[in-house]
Design an enzyme around this catalytic site. Structure first.
Site, PDB file in Angstrom:
ATOM      1  N   GLU A  16       0.836  -1.210   0.000  1.00  0.00           N
ATOM      2  CA  GLU A  16       0.000   0.000   0.000  1.00  0.00           C
ATOM      3  C   GLU A  16       0.868   1.258   0.000  1.00  0.00           C
ATOM      4  OE1 GLU A  16      -3.306  -0.114   2.790  1.00  0.00           O
ATOM      5  OE2 GLU A  16      -4.155  -1.834   1.749  1.00  0.00           O
ATOM      6  N   GLU A  72      -5.084  -8.771  -0.227  1.00  0.00           N
ATOM      7  CA  GLU A  72      -5.903  -8.387   0.929  1.00  0.00           C
ATOM      8  C   GLU A  72      -7.337  -8.287   0.455  1.00  0.00           C
ATOM      9  OE1 GLU A  72      -4.598  -5.222   3.525  1.00  0.00           O
ATOM     10  OE2 GLU A  72      -2.490  -5.735   3.174  1.00  0.00           O
TER      11      GLU A  72
HETATM   12  O1  AHR Z   1      -5.469  -5.757   6.923  1.00  0.00           O
HETATM   13  C1  AHR Z   1      -5.424  -4.547   7.624  1.00  0.00           C
HETATM   14  C2  AHR Z   1      -4.735  -3.441   6.856  1.00  0.00           C
HETATM   15  O2  AHR Z   1      -5.493  -3.108   5.738  1.00  0.00           O
HETATM   16  C3  AHR Z   1      -3.379  -3.758   6.284  1.00  0.00           C
HETATM   17  O3  AHR Z   1      -2.363  -3.594   7.198  1.00  0.00           O
HETATM   18  C4  AHR Z   1      -3.252  -2.747   5.183  1.00  0.00           C
HETATM   19  O4  AHR Z   1      -2.403  -3.178   4.161  1.00  0.00           O
HETATM   20  C5  AHR Z   1      -4.683  -2.517   4.754  1.00  0.00           C
HETATM   21  O5  AHR Z   1      -4.981  -1.169   4.675  1.00  0.00           O
END
Ligand code: AHR
Length: 496
Positions: free
Chosen positions: A174, A296
């Site tokens: 990110e 994610e």
């Molecule tokens: O999964 C929680 C968070 O969500 C992670 O650390 C991040 O990469 C995303 O914003």
């Protein structure tokens, strides 16, 4: 109109990469500490510090790949703090997640041991946001170099003679947000620079993963593909299903009926995101060399009342089971481009498969979906056509049924079915074409609940658990299955 599904048993559409069934573990809340790691001296039974109950449960899932150490934590993590004698390791503040002390007791060696015990591939995410090229390069050397070098010698002094095999390595996380708030042009250049020093030593071949976009940020995808695609093997995509807004996400349990539909509709948005990002990727990579990794995904609700807001602990219901089922079906349909996905997160954080409370553990409805669906891992995706009822109308409409079928190495066909309707049962007429093996024999499992927020608790851990599914009628090569409201079923079809 009834629900109708035609499966073409003689038309394979490629392999469902088992890595689509991957997971994610971050130094966040009680995921690593308590959820996985209790330490060797804990009264909780453990293997080299990793709790046995969770380990046994996770082994059942045949987890193919596990991502670590973050998430946002990855771009604050300095791996050298997490090796060597544990009592000498630095204590730091986990500034991103709850401001708690991180004692670094779970580091590189402990993570690699966890992967060894789970028999899964490690996916390590390096630090671009606050790290250096040298730090990243030396981590790879420490992990994988077989020979004489400062990092390899240090690894040996820390008790590991042989290098590990590490295939998947992420260059930042990110980086458009918590990983440095960068513009895509800037990150693309940094990616090119950092990845140069992520070396493949000996027979260890590293699959380099670039940080991709959030949700519908098509400009990020376009820029990365244009400027850096030849230096990457895969690029990531992050998308979370949030019924409300980032400030008021909605509750994991006790939610209004309207949020059932909103949540499932938002989960299905994954289809559009993957299609549009894939279309951009196709322009720069028509041969589909570069994989899309959704590393994610999952539901994100308001934290459980009374818990640390920085720990992202939430309950998990039959609604989450359906989100898991329909999202995995989306990944199946796009398995030509989606080569891996990692649900967030493994234990005690967001859409977890396991929850713990001290020495107690429970399996969530999402766990049961992953366990039932594991039959699809590495199986041949079969061509499937669905004509299904709609729930609601216009922009609000949802398909009543989501389905996917695959054939495994032994020739068995598995059909997974989700009934998204929380009010009505669904009858599904299934026809198997191109099947010359003879009349069908069917057996199945079902996950269902009578409440939209049906979930397991530490006192009642088996309220939502799979049972045998028997409500179907077989006639030759056709069958009709009757699914209860809000349910997930997996059927095995073989010749009688
Ligand atoms: O999964 C929680 C968070 O969500 C992670 O650390 C991040 O990469 C995303 O914003």
């Amino acid at each position: 109109m009834a629900n109708r599904i035609v499966i073409h048993a003689d038309r394979a559409k490629g392999t469902i990469n088992r890595n689509i069934y991957g997971h994610f573990s971050e130094h966040l809340g009680r995921c690593i500490y308590e959820g996985l790691w209790v330490g060797e001296d804990s009264p909780i039974p453990n293997t080299d510090g990793i709790r046995n109950d969770v380990l046994q449960a996770l082994k059942q899932l045949k987890i193919p790949v596990l991502r670590w150490p973050g998430g946002c934590f990855a771009d604050e993590y300095h791996w050298k703090d997490g090796v060597g004698p544990r009592e000498e390791r630095k204590r730091m503040v986990n500034t991103h997640w709850g401001g708690v002390v991180e004692n670094n007791h779970f580091g590189t060696h402990e993570f690699m041991r966890l992967c060894e015990l789970l028999e899964c591939e490690p996916y390590i995410n390096g630090n671009v946001g606050s790290g250096t090229v040298q730090e990243m390069s030396e981590w790879v050397e420490y992990l994988t170099f077989d020979g004489v070098s400062p990092m390899a010698e240090w690894r040996k002094r820390n008790g590991r003679e042989q290098p590990w095999q590490v295939k998947y390595f992420g260059v930042g996380n990110e980086n458009w947000g918590c990983g440095g708030n960068m513009r895509p042009e800037y990150y693309a250049d940094l990616y090119r620079q950092f990845q140069t020093y992520v070396r493949s030593y000996g027979d260890n071949r590293i699959h380099k993963i670039a940080c991709g976009p959030s949700e519908g940020d098509y400009h990020w995808m376009e820029t990365l593909m244009k400027q850096a695609q030849r230096f990457m093997d895969s690029i990531t995509l992050h998308y979370y299903t949030i019924p409300g807004s980032w400030s008021e996400k909605g509750s994991a349990t006790g939610f209004p009926e309207s949020e059932w539909t909103i949540t499932l509709r938002k989960a299905l948005h994954m289809e559009e995101l993957i299609a549009r990002h894939s279309a951009i990727m196709d322009q720069y990579d028509p041969d589909k060399r570069v994989g899309l990794i959704v590393d994610e995904w999952g539901t994100w609700y308001d934290v459980e009342p009374g818990t640390n807001p920085g720990f992202l602990y939430q309950q998990n219901t039959i609604r989450d089971a359906l989100v898991a089922g329909i999202t995995l079906h989306v990944f199946h349909r796009h398995s030509d481009r989606v080569r891996m996905a990692n649900i967030a997160q493994l234990v005690n954080v967001l859409q977890s498969v396991v929850l713990t409370e001290g020495e107690r553990m429970l399996l969530t409805p999402t766990y049961h979906v992953f366990n039932l669906f594991k039959v699809h891992q590495d199986a041949e995706l079969l061509d499937l056509h669905e004509t299904v009822e709609q729930i609601g109308s216009g922009q609000e409409a949802l398909p009543q049924i989501s389905a996917s079928a695959s054939r495994d190495a032994e020739g068995r066909i598995h059909l997974s079915l989700c009934n998204l309707d929380h009010r009505s049962g669904a009858s599904v007429a299934i026809e198997l074409r191109g099947w010359i093996e003879g009349d069908l024999q069917v057996k199945g499992s079902l996950l269902a609940s009578e409440r939209t927020d049906g979930h397991n608790t530490f006192d009642s851990p088996d309220r939502v658990a799979p049972a045998a599914f028997t409500d179907f009628v077989v006639e030759g090569k056709q069958l009709t299955a009757n699914l209860p409201p809000m349910s997930v079923a997996v059927l095995e079809l073989t010749a009688r």
